[in-house]
Design a protein around this motif. Structure first.
Motif, PDB file in Angstrom:
ATOM      1  N   HIS A  94      -4.009   5.499  -5.102  1.00 23.50           N
ATOM      2  CA  HIS A  94      -2.942   6.365  -4.605  1.00 23.50           C
ATOM      3  C   HIS A  94      -3.117   7.798  -5.114  1.00 23.50           C
ATOM      4  O   HIS A  94      -2.882   8.756  -4.373  1.00 23.50           O
ATOM      5  CB  HIS A  94      -1.573   5.821  -5.016  1.00 23.50           C
ATOM      6  CG  HIS A  94      -1.078   4.753  -4.109  1.00 23.50           C
ATOM      7  ND1 HIS A  94      -1.345   3.429  -4.323  1.00 23.50           N
ATOM      8  CD2 HIS A  94      -0.352   4.819  -2.972  1.00 23.50           C
ATOM      9  CE1 HIS A  94      -0.791   2.717  -3.364  1.00 23.50           C
ATOM     10  NE2 HIS A  94      -0.187   3.535  -2.528  1.00 23.50           N
ATOM     11  N   SER A  95      -3.528   7.935  -6.350  1.00 25.10           N
ATOM     12  CA  SER A  95      -3.742   9.282  -6.895  1.00 25.10           C
ATOM     13  C   SER A  95      -4.855   9.998  -6.142  1.00 25.10           C
ATOM     14  O   SER A  95      -4.725  11.182  -5.812  1.00 25.10           O
ATOM     15  CB  SER A  95      -4.083   9.205  -8.385  1.00 25.10           C
ATOM     16  OG  SER A  95      -2.993   8.711  -9.126  1.00 25.10           O
TER      17      SER A  95
ATOM     18  N   LYS B 140      -5.829   9.417  -3.085  1.00 20.34           N
ATOM     19  CA  LYS B 140      -5.315   9.720  -1.750  1.00 20.34           C
ATOM     20  C   LYS B 140      -4.404  10.944  -1.785  1.00 20.34           C
ATOM     21  O   LYS B 140      -4.489  11.822  -0.919  1.00 20.34           O
ATOM     22  CB  LYS B 140      -4.545   8.515  -1.198  1.00 20.34           C
ATOM     23  CG  LYS B 140      -3.961   8.736   0.195  1.00 20.34           C
ATOM     24  CD  LYS B 140      -3.182   7.542   0.668  1.00 20.34           C
ATOM     25  CE  LYS B 140      -1.860   7.535  -0.066  1.00 20.34           C
ATOM     26  NZ  LYS B 140      -0.893   6.574   0.401  1.00 20.34           N
ATOM     27  N   ASN B 141      -3.557  11.030  -2.799  1.00 25.52           N
ATOM     28  CA  ASN B 141      -2.648  12.174  -2.904  1.00 25.52           C
ATOM     29  C   ASN B 141      -3.398  13.470  -3.183  1.00 25.52           C
ATOM     30  O   ASN B 141      -3.025  14.525  -2.684  1.00 25.52           O
ATOM     31  CB  ASN B 141      -1.592  11.917  -3.974  1.00 25.52           C
ATOM     32  CG  ASN B 141      -0.584  10.878  -3.536  1.00 25.52           C
ATOM     33  OD1 ASN B 141      -0.353  10.701  -2.346  1.00 25.52           O
ATOM     34  ND2 ASN B 141       0.012  10.194  -4.478  1.00 25.52           N
TER      35      ASN B 141
ATOM     36  N   ASP C  99      -4.598   0.219  -8.005  1.00 33.23           N
ATOM     37  CA  ASP C  99      -3.647   0.712  -7.006  1.00 33.23           C
ATOM     38  C   ASP C  99      -3.219   2.143  -7.336  1.00 33.23           C
ATOM     39  O   ASP C  99      -3.201   3.014  -6.463  1.00 33.23           O
ATOM     40  CB  ASP C  99      -2.431  -0.211  -6.942  1.00 33.23           C
ATOM     41  CG  ASP C  99      -1.431   0.229  -5.899  1.00 33.23           C
ATOM     42  OD1 ASP C  99      -1.819   0.347  -4.719  1.00 33.23           O
ATOM     43  OD2 ASP C  99      -0.260   0.464  -6.266  1.00 33.23           O
ATOM     44  N   LYS C 100      -2.901   2.407  -8.592  1.00 33.81           N
ATOM     45  CA  LYS C 100      -2.470   3.753  -8.994  1.00 33.81           C
ATOM     46  C   LYS C 100      -3.601   4.763  -8.850  1.00 33.81           C
ATOM     47  O   LYS C 100      -3.376   5.894  -8.402  1.00 33.81           O
ATOM     48  CB  LYS C 100      -1.936   3.734 -10.421  1.00 33.81           C
ATOM     49  CG  LYS C 100      -0.584   3.049 -10.508  1.00 33.81           C
ATOM     50  CD  LYS C 100      -0.060   3.021 -11.916  1.00 33.81           C
ATOM     51  CE  LYS C 100       1.302   2.327 -11.921  1.00 33.81           C
ATOM     52  NZ  LYS C 100       1.883   2.306 -13.243  1.00 33.81           N
TER      53      LYS C 100
ATOM     54  N   ASP D  99       2.062   8.455 -13.157  1.00 38.05           N
ATOM     55  CA  ASP D  99       1.492   7.159 -12.767  1.00 38.05           C
ATOM     56  C   ASP D  99       0.063   6.975 -13.260  1.00 38.05           C
ATOM     57  O   ASP D  99      -0.576   5.969 -12.946  1.00 38.05           O
ATOM     58  CB  ASP D  99       1.507   7.010 -11.241  1.00 38.05           C
ATOM     59  CG  ASP D  99       2.907   6.886 -10.683  1.00 38.05           C
ATOM     60  OD1 ASP D  99       3.804   6.449 -11.433  1.00 38.05           O
ATOM     61  OD2 ASP D  99       3.106   7.231  -9.503  1.00 38.05           O
TER      62      ASP D  99
END
Length: 101
Positions: free
Chosen positions: A36-37, A39-40, A32-33, A81
């Motif tokens: 998200h990373s 995607k960011n 998940d992290k 994260d």
């Protein structure tokens, strides 16, 4: 910008490695992290969220500083994260490069 693409690729490689492992709660959290990373980073590359952070009437040097500080803040959040120390070091290296521009 090259470093940002390299960082994204490293995170993608790390995510692929987790696809080969047995799924556990810890592994899902890391996945998940990582997702998200990634995607960011894509958002940073595309400039989403940063172009709105400054007034277009500002001199270019102020706009550039605003963009850079927003990017660095986002990268620092992503670094916190990061799933492991190696990834955190990559974020630190990239942040250092941005700040030296």
């Amino acid at each position: 910008m090259k470093e940002l693409y390299e960082l994204k690729e490293k995170l993608c490689d790390e995510l692929k490695e987790y696809g080969k492992k047995e799924m556990s709660a810890g592994a899902l959290d890391v996945i998940d992290k990582l997702a998200h990373s990634i995607k960011n980073i894509d958002k940073i590359i595309d400039g989403e969220g940063y172009s709105q952070r400054y007034d277009a009437r500002m001199p270019y040097s102020y706009r550039r500083r605003s963009y850079d500080s927003g990017m660095v803040a986002e990268l620092r959040n992503m670094m916190e994260d990061a799933p492991d120390e190696r990834t955190k070091q990559e974020f630190k290296r990239f942040i250092s490069k941005i700040e030296s521009l």
